[in-house]
Design a protein around this motif. Structure first.
Motif, PDB file in Angstrom:
ATOM      1  N   GLY A 240      -7.122 -14.905 -11.289  1.00  0.00           N
ATOM      2  CA  GLY A 240      -6.932 -15.314  -9.904  1.00  0.00           C
ATOM      3  C   GLY A 240      -7.672 -14.411  -8.940  1.00  0.00           C
ATOM      4  N   ARG A 241      -7.858 -14.919  -7.707  1.00  0.00           N
ATOM      5  CA  ARG A 241      -8.639 -14.200  -6.708  1.00  0.00           C
ATOM      6  C   ARG A 241      -7.873 -13.002  -6.131  1.00  0.00           C
ATOM      7  N   ARG A 242      -6.615 -13.211  -5.803  1.00  0.00           N
ATOM      8  CA  ARG A 242      -5.830 -12.172  -5.109  1.00  0.00           C
ATOM      9  C   ARG A 242      -5.699 -10.891  -5.930  1.00  0.00           C
ATOM     10  N   LYS A 243      -5.381 -11.021  -7.211  1.00  0.00           N
ATOM     11  CA  LYS A 243      -5.167  -9.826  -8.042  1.00  0.00           C
ATOM     12  C   LYS A 243      -6.439  -8.988  -8.128  1.00  0.00           C
ATOM     13  N   LEU A 244      -7.571  -9.647  -8.315  1.00  0.00           N
ATOM     14  CA  LEU A 244      -8.824  -8.905  -8.397  1.00  0.00           C
ATOM     15  C   LEU A 244      -9.180  -8.283  -7.049  1.00  0.00           C
ATOM     16  N   LEU A 245      -8.925  -9.027  -5.981  1.00  0.00           N
ATOM     17  CA  LEU A 245      -9.222  -8.524  -4.639  1.00  0.00           C
ATOM     18  C   LEU A 245      -8.404  -7.270  -4.323  1.00  0.00           C
ATOM     19  N   LEU A 246      -7.111  -7.332  -4.571  1.00  0.00           N
ATOM     20  CA  LEU A 246      -6.223  -6.214  -4.241  1.00  0.00           C
ATOM     21  C   LEU A 246      -6.480  -5.001  -5.136  1.00  0.00           C
ATOM     22  N   SER A 247      -6.616  -5.216  -6.430  1.00  0.00           N
ATOM     23  CA  SER A 247      -6.833  -4.084  -7.337  1.00  0.00           C
ATOM     24  C   SER A 247      -8.198  -3.449  -7.090  1.00  0.00           C
ATOM     25  N   GLY A 248      -9.221  -4.272  -6.878  1.00  0.00           N
ATOM     26  CA  GLY A 248     -10.552  -3.742  -6.627  1.00  0.00           C
ATOM     27  C   GLY A 248     -10.610  -2.920  -5.352  1.00  0.00           C
ATOM     28  N   THR A 249      -9.951  -3.407  -4.293  1.00  0.00           N
ATOM     29  CA  THR A 249      -9.950  -2.684  -3.018  1.00  0.00           C
ATOM     30  C   THR A 249      -9.235  -1.346  -3.145  1.00  0.00           C
ATOM     31  N   ALA A 250      -8.126  -1.330  -3.869  1.00  0.00           N
ATOM     32  CA  ALA A 250      -7.363  -0.082  -4.041  1.00  0.00           C
ATOM     33  C   ALA A 250      -8.199   0.981  -4.759  1.00  0.00           C
ATOM     34  N   VAL A 251      -8.894   0.591  -5.828  1.00  0.00           N
ATOM     35  CA  VAL A 251      -9.709   1.556  -6.575  1.00  0.00           C
ATOM     36  C   VAL A 251     -10.897   2.019  -5.733  1.00  0.00           C
ATOM     37  N   ALA A 252     -11.477   1.102  -4.943  1.00  0.00           N
ATOM     38  CA  ALA A 252     -12.600   1.473  -4.072  1.00  0.00           C
ATOM     39  C   ALA A 252     -12.181   2.545  -3.062  1.00  0.00           C
ATOM     40  N   VAL A 253     -10.964   2.430  -2.531  1.00  0.00           N
ATOM     41  CA  VAL A 253     -10.460   3.433  -1.588  1.00  0.00           C
ATOM     42  C   VAL A 253     -10.358   4.800  -2.263  1.00  0.00           C
ATOM     43  N   VAL A 254      -9.867   4.801  -3.491  1.00  0.00           N
ATOM     44  CA  VAL A 254      -9.764   6.064  -4.236  1.00  0.00           C
ATOM     45  C   VAL A 254     -11.144   6.705  -4.407  1.00  0.00           C
ATOM     46  N   ALA A 255     -12.143   5.889  -4.743  1.00  0.00           N
ATOM     47  CA  ALA A 255     -13.499   6.405  -4.938  1.00  0.00           C
ATOM     48  C   ALA A 255     -14.081   6.940  -3.633  1.00  0.00           C
ATOM     49  N   LEU A 256     -13.806   6.266  -2.520  1.00  0.00           N
ATOM     50  CA  LEU A 256     -14.294   6.728  -1.220  1.00  0.00           C
ATOM     51  C   LEU A 256     -13.680   8.077  -0.844  1.00  0.00           C
ATOM     52  N   VAL A 257     -12.402   8.224  -1.100  1.00  0.00           N
ATOM     53  CA  VAL A 257     -11.748   9.516  -0.848  1.00  0.00           C
ATOM     54  C   VAL A 257     -12.382  10.591  -1.725  1.00  0.00           C
ATOM     55  N   GLY A 258     -12.674  10.249  -2.975  1.00  0.00           N
ATOM     56  CA  GLY A 258     -13.322  11.192  -3.875  1.00  0.00           C
ATOM     57  C   GLY A 258     -14.689  11.625  -3.375  1.00  0.00           C
ATOM     58  N   LEU A 259     -15.482  10.673  -2.854  1.00  0.00           N
ATOM     59  CA  LEU A 259     -16.795  11.013  -2.299  1.00  0.00           C
ATOM     60  C   LEU A 259     -16.652  11.928  -1.081  1.00  0.00           C
ATOM     61  N   ALA A 260     -15.654  11.636  -0.263  1.00  0.00           N
ATOM     62  CA  ALA A 260     -15.423  12.481   0.913  1.00  0.00           C
ATOM     63  C   ALA A 260     -15.098  13.918   0.499  1.00  0.00           C
ATOM     64  N   VAL A 261     -14.239  14.067  -0.499  1.00  0.00           N
ATOM     65  CA  VAL A 261     -13.865  15.404  -0.979  1.00  0.00           C
ATOM     66  C   VAL A 261     -15.063  16.098  -1.616  1.00  0.00           C
ATOM     67  N   PHE A 262     -15.890  15.323  -2.327  1.00  0.00           N
ATOM     68  CA  PHE A 262     -17.084  15.889  -2.970  1.00  0.00           C
ATOM     69  C   PHE A 262     -17.991  16.557  -1.936  1.00  0.00           C
ATOM     70  N   PHE A 263     -18.227  15.870  -0.814  1.00  0.00           N
ATOM     71  CA  PHE A 263     -19.101  16.433   0.209  1.00  0.00           C
ATOM     72  C   PHE A 263     -18.383  17.473   1.084  1.00  0.00           C
ATOM     73  N   LEU A 264     -17.052  17.442   1.072  1.00  0.00           N
ATOM     74  CA  LEU A 264     -16.273  18.386   1.872  1.00  0.00           C
ATOM     75  C   LEU A 264     -16.224  19.767   1.231  1.00  0.00           C
ATOM     76  N   VAL A 265     -16.213  19.788  -0.098  1.00  0.00           N
ATOM     77  CA  VAL A 265     -16.042  21.047  -0.826  1.00  0.00           C
ATOM     78  C   VAL A 265     -17.343  21.414  -1.541  1.00  0.00           C
ATOM     79  N   PRO A 266     -18.136  22.336  -0.991  1.00  0.00           N
ATOM     80  CA  PRO A 266     -19.419  22.716  -1.600  1.00  0.00           C
ATOM     81  C   PRO A 266     -19.296  23.175  -3.050  1.00  0.00           C
TER      82      PRO A 266
END
Length: 459
Positions: free
Chosen positions: A318-344
């Motif tokens: 179904g569309r909803r399950k993939l949409l919600l799970s994909g968005t949640a994991v993408a947010v985690v990855a974005l936070v990870g990228l932010a921390v990567f550039f925040l901490v030399p």
């Protein structure tokens, strides 16, 4: 996967598959031009002496052209049909690609990139519309997602081309000029496929619509052709008097808001900072031009692989399950990228972390927002206003794409790279809440049933 492939093999004795694949070449144009500029701009910067603002315009002007192309296609798709609109789109792409390859100045390159945008915007709108209108409900999700698979394939091909021509004289001219091939393939290929049954019914060409349906459906579905044609005619008659102002009426407005929400979220979550600027991001970790381009290929491969996963799952999970799970994991990855550039210290100790986080992000996007947006806007709108509503949603998507692509470098300088990724993550959280509350499930339902259920009897 076995059931999906069986459905694909039996659908329309191959006619449906061929029509969907040819139409999806429009997605390939979208993907190739989206990805190729990421590597090309590294060399354009030096060859044409483009400053930061000019680089942003070279990247993002295509998106302005795409907005105009998507808007104009709303009229053309109804007037001359989805088929001929895509023939024009492919032809424009060929002209634009040749012009880019022979550009001798930044203004000339920007002008031809804008022309490419007209084609890309048209293709990005008409491709899912065409595929959704020729597909039976049981495989519509997978077939419409051929378009997104073509987008990601185009991005991967562009990364490979960028890598292959990184040390060849002419570099970026070859990178941009090779786009002539998929443009010509779309223009010529669309001459070999039929008009959609829904457009033919809107033109009162019911006999032709029946013939097309009989060609597109498998033997098991031929008995349902009369019922399907009747449903199309009923919906078309109900929507025959629709106009642009109907998009704001009580009957369509809730659906339009869902489409616009998906359109804005798909871009403001920051995906095209990864697509357009992945080599630039990786170069900031200490890699050379060619090294950053080579690593970007891994991002492209991930995009294709997980889009294939989405194609296999959309009509099962179904569309909803993939949409919600994909968005949640993408947010985690974005936070990870932010921390990567925040901490030399992390950059120095685990330099490959940036690449791994980009891969995680693009994988999550490829199974969620990437395909689901284009699929959903092809499913939720009533036939009579479908092309208009899809056009508006597509324009909003390209506008937000333009804002993201045109501000990433400036934003990174203003609030730092980590601040930019934290911003995208916050938008991702807001998008998740919106999807949870507003986006419906449309799996396995006819377009007419989807519209009746979502719209109901609103006046």
């Amino acid at each position: 996967m076995t059931n999906f492939l069986s459905d694909m093999r039996s659908a329309g004795n191959g006619v449906l598959i061929r029509a969907a694949v040819v139409a999806a070449i429009g997605g390939l144009l979208f993907g190739y031009d989206t990805g190729v500029i990421s590597g090309a701009v590294l060399y354009i910067q030096k060859d044409l002496h483009a400053n930061a603002v000019e680089q942003e315009w070279i990247v993002s002007v295509l998106l302005l052209g795409a907005m105009v192309g998507a808007f104009g296609s709303g009229f053309l798709a109804d007037r001359i049909g989805r088929k001929w609109t895509k023939v024009i789109s492919g032809s424009l792409y060929v002209v634009g690609a040749i012009g880019c390859a022979f550009s001798v100045s930044v203004p000339m390159l920007i002008a031809f990139r804008a022309l490419l945008g007209l084609s890309v915007g048209s293709a990005s709108f008409v491709s899912p519309l065409y595929i959704s209108e020729v597909s039976p409900p049981r495989v519509r999700g997978g077939l419409v997602s051929f378009n997104q698979l073509a987008v990601t394939t185009g991005i991967l091909v562009s990364y490979l081309v960028d890598s292959a021509f990184a040390h060849v004289p002419g570099t970026w001219r070859w990178m941009l000029g090779i786009a002539v091939i998929p443009g010509a393939a779309l223009a010529i290929g669309m001459l070999t496929v039929p008009h959609t049954p829904r457009w033919l019914v809107q033109q009162d060409r019911d006999d032709e619509a029946r013939e097309v349906l009989e060609r597109l459906r498998s033997e098991d579905e031929e008995a349902d052709v009369d019922e399907e044609l009747g449903g199309i005619r009923e919906t078309a008659e109900a929507e025959a008097t629709s106009s642009w102002k109907d998009l704001l009426g009580k009957r369509v407005r809730p659906l339009l808001l869902v489409g616009l929400g998906l359109a804005l979220a798909q871009q403001f979550i920051g995906v095209n900072t990864v697509i357009y600027y992945a080599p630039t991001i990786l170069k900031q970790t200490g890699l050379s031009n060619s090294g950053s381009i080579a690593q970007t290929v891994f991002v492209g491969v991930t995009n294709v692989v997980f889009t294939i996963v989405a194609v296999l799952l959309l009509d099962r999970v179904g569309r909803r399950k993939l949409l919600l799970s994909g968005t949640a994991v993408a947010v985690v990855a974005l936070v990870g990228l932010a921390v990567f550039f925040l901490v030399p210290a992390i950059q120095q100790a685990v330099g490959i972390a940036a690449l791994l986080l980009l891969i995680l992000y693009i994988a999550a996007y490829a199974i969620g927002l990437g395909p689901v947006f284009w699929l959903m806007i092809s499913e939720i709108y009533p036939t009579g206003v479908k092309s208009k509503a899809m056009s508006v949603s597509t324009i909003a998507n390209w506008l937000s794409n333009f804002v993201v692509a045109g501000t990433f470098l400036t934003l990174s300088n203003a609030i730092t790279k980590q601040g930019t990724f934290f911003l995208y993550a916050g938008i991702g959280v807001a998008a998740f809440v919106f999807f949870l509350l507003k986006v419906p499930e449309t799996k396995g339902r006819s377009l007419e049933d989807v519209q009746r259920e979502l719209v109901g009897d609103r006046a």
